[in-house]
Design a protein around this motif. Structure first.
Motif, PDB file in Angstrom:
ATOM      1  N   TRP A  90      12.920   7.815  -3.970  1.00 19.38           N
ATOM      2  CA  TRP A  90      13.212   6.645  -4.784  1.00 19.38           C
ATOM      3  C   TRP A  90      13.780   5.512  -3.913  1.00 19.38           C
ATOM      4  CZ3 TRP A  90      12.229   5.468  -9.805  1.00 19.38           C
ATOM      5  CH2 TRP A  90      11.811   6.503 -10.642  1.00 19.38           C
ATOM      6  N   LEU A  91      14.700   5.853  -3.052  1.00 19.00           N
ATOM      7  CA  LEU A  91      15.351   4.831  -2.228  1.00 19.00           C
ATOM      8  C   LEU A  91      14.362   4.175  -1.262  1.00 19.00           C
ATOM      9  CD1 LEU A  91      18.695   6.693  -1.474  1.00 19.00           C
ATOM     10  CD2 LEU A  91      18.420   4.648  -2.881  1.00 19.00           C
ATOM     11  N   VAL A  92      13.499   4.972  -0.657  1.00 18.97           N
ATOM     12  CA  VAL A  92      12.514   4.419   0.263  1.00 18.97           C
ATOM     13  C   VAL A  92      11.552   3.488  -0.469  1.00 18.97           C
ATOM     14  CG1 VAL A  92      10.561   4.988   1.761  1.00 18.97           C
ATOM     15  CG2 VAL A  92      12.676   6.309   1.926  1.00 18.97           C
ATOM     16  N   VAL A  93      11.105   3.901  -1.656  1.00 16.33           N
ATOM     17  CA  VAL A  93      10.195   3.062  -2.439  1.00 16.33           C
ATOM     18  C   VAL A  93      10.892   1.771  -2.862  1.00 16.33           C
ATOM     19  CG1 VAL A  93       8.910   2.898  -4.602  1.00 16.33           C
ATOM     20  CG2 VAL A  93       8.750   4.966  -3.202  1.00 16.33           C
ATOM     21  N   LEU A 153       0.836  -1.208   0.000  1.00 16.77           N
ATOM     22  CA  LEU A 153       0.000   0.000   0.000  1.00 16.77           C
ATOM     23  C   LEU A 153       0.869   1.255   0.000  1.00 16.77           C
ATOM     24  CD1 LEU A 153      -2.830   1.251   0.191  1.00 16.77           C
ATOM     25  CD2 LEU A 153      -2.652   1.061   2.688  1.00 16.77           C
ATOM     26  N   LEU A 154       1.940   1.236   0.780  1.00 19.83           N
ATOM     27  CA  LEU A 154       2.850   2.380   0.814  1.00 19.83           C
ATOM     28  C   LEU A 154       3.488   2.613  -0.554  1.00 19.83           C
ATOM     29  CD1 LEU A 154       4.386   4.573   2.376  1.00 19.83           C
ATOM     30  CD2 LEU A 154       6.062   2.831   3.016  1.00 19.83           C
ATOM     31  N   VAL A 155       3.894   1.544  -1.206  1.00 19.26           N
ATOM     32  CA  VAL A 155       4.485   1.670  -2.545  1.00 19.26           C
ATOM     33  C   VAL A 155       3.463   2.216  -3.528  1.00 19.26           C
ATOM     34  CG1 VAL A 155       5.443   0.379  -4.492  1.00 19.26           C
ATOM     35  CG2 VAL A 155       6.213  -0.123  -2.162  1.00 19.26           C
ATOM     36  N   ALA A 156       2.229   1.731  -3.433  1.00 19.28           N
ATOM     37  CA  ALA A 156       1.185   2.185  -4.350  1.00 19.28           C
ATOM     38  C   ALA A 156       0.895   3.679  -4.192  1.00 19.28           C
ATOM     39  CB  ALA A 156      -0.090   1.376  -4.127  1.00 19.28           C
ATOM     40  N   VAL A 157       0.996   4.167  -2.956  1.00 20.59           N
ATOM     41  CA  VAL A 157       0.755   5.586  -2.709  1.00 20.59           C
ATOM     42  C   VAL A 157       1.931   6.437  -3.192  1.00 20.59           C
ATOM     43  CG1 VAL A 157       0.474   7.325  -0.900  1.00 20.59           C
ATOM     44  CG2 VAL A 157      -0.822   5.182  -0.791  1.00 20.59           C
ATOM     45  N   ALA A 158       3.155   5.932  -2.972  1.00 19.58           N
ATOM     46  CA  ALA A 158       4.343   6.728  -3.285  1.00 19.58           C
ATOM     47  C   ALA A 158       4.746   6.657  -4.751  1.00 19.58           C
ATOM     48  CB  ALA A 158       5.506   6.268  -2.411  1.00 19.58           C
ATOM     49  N   THR A 175      11.192  -0.520   0.192  1.00 11.93           N
ATOM     50  CA  THR A 175       9.888  -1.065   0.576  1.00 11.93           C
ATOM     51  C   THR A 175       9.464  -2.154  -0.403  1.00 11.93           C
ATOM     52  OG1 THR A 175       9.278   1.088   1.504  1.00 11.93           O
ATOM     53  CG2 THR A 175       7.503  -0.483   1.121  1.00 11.93           C
ATOM     54  N   THR A 176       9.705  -1.933  -1.696  1.00  7.39           N
ATOM     55  CA  THR A 176       9.382  -2.958  -2.693  1.00  7.39           C
ATOM     56  C   THR A 176      10.181  -4.229  -2.444  1.00  7.39           C
ATOM     57  OG1 THR A 176       8.928  -1.227  -4.320  1.00  7.39           O
ATOM     58  CG2 THR A 176       9.306  -3.464  -5.159  1.00  7.39           C
ATOM     59  N   PHE A 177      11.473  -4.073  -2.141  1.00 11.06           N
ATOM     60  CA  PHE A 177      12.323  -5.220  -1.828  1.00 11.06           C
ATOM     61  C   PHE A 177      11.815  -5.965  -0.596  1.00 11.06           C
ATOM     62  CE2 PHE A 177      15.844  -6.610   0.951  1.00 11.06           C
ATOM     63  CZ  PHE A 177      16.319  -7.674   0.190  1.00 11.06           C
ATOM     64  N   ALA A 178      11.460  -5.225   0.461  1.00 12.55           N
ATOM     65  CA  ALA A 178      10.982  -5.856   1.690  1.00 12.55           C
ATOM     66  C   ALA A 178       9.668  -6.591   1.466  1.00 12.55           C
ATOM     67  CB  ALA A 178      10.819  -4.803   2.786  1.00 12.55           C
ATOM     68  N   VAL A 179       8.788  -6.002   0.667  1.00 14.98           N
ATOM     69  CA  VAL A 179       7.514  -6.667   0.355  1.00 14.98           C
ATOM     70  C   VAL A 179       7.776  -7.974  -0.382  1.00 14.98           C
ATOM     71  CG1 VAL A 179       5.439  -6.518  -1.071  1.00 14.98           C
ATOM     72  CG2 VAL A 179       6.101  -4.589   0.384  1.00 14.98           C
ATOM     73  N   ALA A 180       8.665  -7.940  -1.382  1.00 13.80           N
ATOM     74  CA  ALA A 180       8.963  -9.153  -2.148  1.00 13.80           C
ATOM     75  C   ALA A 180       9.568 -10.230  -1.258  1.00 13.80           C
ATOM     76  CB  ALA A 180       9.910  -8.818  -3.302  1.00 13.80           C
ATOM     77  N   ALA A 181      10.495  -9.844  -0.365  1.00 15.31           N
ATOM     78  CA  ALA A 181      11.121 -10.820   0.521  1.00 15.31           C
ATOM     79  C   ALA A 181      10.115 -11.422   1.492  1.00 15.31           C
ATOM     80  CB  ALA A 181      12.269 -10.145   1.290  1.00 15.31           C
ATOM     81  N   LEU A 185      16.516  -8.366   5.072  1.00 16.05           N
ATOM     82  CA  LEU A 185      15.999  -7.044   5.440  1.00 16.05           C
ATOM     83  C   LEU A 185      17.117  -6.175   6.031  1.00 16.05           C
ATOM     84  CD1 LEU A 185      12.507  -7.866   6.981  1.00 16.05           C
ATOM     85  CD2 LEU A 185      13.096  -7.296   4.628  1.00 16.05           C
ATOM     86  N   ASP A 186      17.999  -6.781   6.833  1.00 17.27           N
ATOM     87  CA  ASP A 186      19.142  -6.029   7.365  1.00 17.27           C
ATOM     88  C   ASP A 186      20.010  -5.488   6.233  1.00 17.27           C
ATOM     89  OD1 ASP A 186      18.319  -6.543   9.922  1.00 17.27           O
ATOM     90  OD2 ASP A 186      19.942  -7.931  10.423  1.00 17.27           O
ATOM     91  N   LEU A 187      20.271  -6.336   5.243  1.00 13.54           N
ATOM     92  CA  LEU A 187      21.102  -5.919   4.112  1.00 13.54           C
ATOM     93  C   LEU A 187      20.439  -4.785   3.342  1.00 13.54           C
ATOM     94  CD1 LEU A 187      23.631  -6.397   2.408  1.00 13.54           C
ATOM     95  CD2 LEU A 187      22.348  -8.120   1.117  1.00 13.54           C
ATOM     96  N   GLY A 188      19.123  -4.893   3.143  1.00 16.90           N
ATOM     97  CA  GLY A 188      18.406  -3.831   2.461  1.00 16.90           C
ATOM     98  C   GLY A 188      18.446  -2.518   3.224  1.00 16.90           C
ATOM     99  N   LEU A 189      18.283  -2.584   4.559  1.00 19.47           N
ATOM    100  CA  LEU A 189      18.352  -1.367   5.368  1.00 19.47           C
ATOM    101  C   LEU A 189      19.751  -0.761   5.342  1.00 19.47           C
ATOM    102  CD1 LEU A 189      16.212  -2.467   8.440  1.00 19.47           C
ATOM    103  CD2 LEU A 189      15.659  -0.629   6.836  1.00 19.47           C
ATOM    104  N   ALA A 190      20.769  -1.621   5.349  1.00 18.18           N
ATOM    105  CA  ALA A 190      22.141  -1.111   5.276  1.00 18.18           C
ATOM    106  C   ALA A 190      22.368  -0.376   3.960  1.00 18.18           C
ATOM    107  CB  ALA A 190      23.132  -2.268   5.414  1.00 18.18           C
ATOM    108  N   ALA A 191      21.959  -1.000   2.862  1.00 14.99           N
ATOM    109  CA  ALA A 191      22.163  -0.371   1.550  1.00 14.99           C
ATOM    110  C   ALA A 191      21.370   0.924   1.433  1.00 14.99           C
ATOM    111  CB  ALA A 191      21.758  -1.347   0.446  1.00 14.99           C
ATOM    112  N   THR A 192      20.132   0.928   1.929  1.00 18.85           N
ATOM    113  CA  THR A 192      19.299   2.137   1.830  1.00 18.85           C
ATOM    114  C   THR A 192      19.862   3.269   2.677  1.00 18.85           C
ATOM    115  OG1 THR A 192      17.341   0.757   1.454  1.00 18.85           O
ATOM    116  CG2 THR A 192      16.969   3.033   2.133  1.00 18.85           C
TER     117      THR A 192
END
Length: 271
Positions: free
Chosen positions: A48-51, A30-35, A54-60, A103-110
């Motif tokens: 862009w980075l937040v979206v 829902l957050l991705v759809a709004v942003a 979030t897309t990566f976290a949703v997929a995982a 998710l940790d890796l994604g947060l580190a990269a973001t």
């Protein structure tokens, strides 16, 4: 003693976990759809980075829900290796562990990317970017500690002469002959020692608690045996006389006499 009976992975516990994963993924979607409609060539890099994260976290998380749905058996006692030596033991299910690390890796990269974007913009943006940058560095360190073996997936191993316990706190090793008592406590298997274990621990602040010198613990929440039965098996393997030392039952053992340790039996690991 034969290895403990296998407990199937199904029912309320399984579907409750799937539901939680799908709800979290739905909120992220829902957050991705709004942003997403706000993204354009001129959109701030932070958006862009937040979206993207979030897309990566949703997929995982959706992938984890699928894996949970299709899994009917969690890991059971079997063969493995510890520091290149043969061992027999029990390691927790890999799926939740690797989902958390992804998710940790994604947060580190973001976080680090937001820091870089802030520095590139300069001025006050550099200060703003420092906050997510520090968060990114903290998660990057967590990932590095996993790679270096300082944070580990929960496991309990028997080698011919040692008991080895892995956890996010690190790895602890103790002589088989130093085990005084084995008991179960809720979803944990607890090994009490007469002598201090040797720890290869994760540094603070990346661990929640200090390691216990004379207690080894296996978090048995994501394994295919009941903790009390794992404790019984371990007592048998270590030749401890007490086979009933459990917390939360009508009979609470106080430990048994030790006999000469024997080599572990070997079974096939199923992950």
């Amino acid at each position: 003693m034969t290895r403990p009976a296998v407990v199937g992975f199904a029912g309320r516990e399984k579907w409750g976990e799937v539901l939680v994963d799908l709800v979290l993924a739905g909120l992220g979607g829902l957050l991705v759809a709004v942003a997403a409609p706000e993204l354009s060539a001129g959109a701030p890099p932070a958006l862009w980075l937040v979206v993207l994260y979030t897309t990566f976290a949703v997929a995982a998380t959706v992938l984890l829900a699928v894996v949970v749905t299709t899994t009917s058996r969690l890991p059971t006692i079997g063969e493995g290796t510890v520091a290149g030596r043969p061992a027999v033991g029990l390691r927790s299910w890999a799926a939740p562990w690797w989902h958390a690390n992804a998710l940790d890796l994604g947060l580190a990269a973001t976080g680090l990317a937001l820091l870089a974007a802030g520095l590139a913009e300069g001025g006050s943006w550099a200060v703003v970017g420092a906050v997510p940058g520090l968060v990114g560095l903290w998660f990057a360190a967590r990932v590095a500690l996993v790679v270096l073996g300082r944070r580990r997936r929960p496991a309990l191993w028997l080698t011919p002469d040692e008991v080895v316990a892995d956890s996010p706190v690190g790895r602890a090793r103790a002589a088989r002959g130093s085990v005084r008592r084995v008991r179960s406590s809720g979803r944990r298997v607890v090994v009490d020692l007469d002598d201090d274990a040797t720890w290869f621990a994760c540094p603070r602040p990346w661990r929640r608690r200090a390691p216990s010198a004379r207690v080894l613990v296996l978090d048995a929440e994501d394994v295919g045996h009941r903790p009390a039965e794992v404790a019984d098996w371990l007592r048998s393997e270590l030749d401890l006389a007490d086979r009933t030392g459990r917390i939360g039952t009508s009979r609470t053992g106080e430990g048994g006499q030790r006999a000469t340790p024997r080599p572990p039996h070997h079974h096939h690991v199923q992950e």
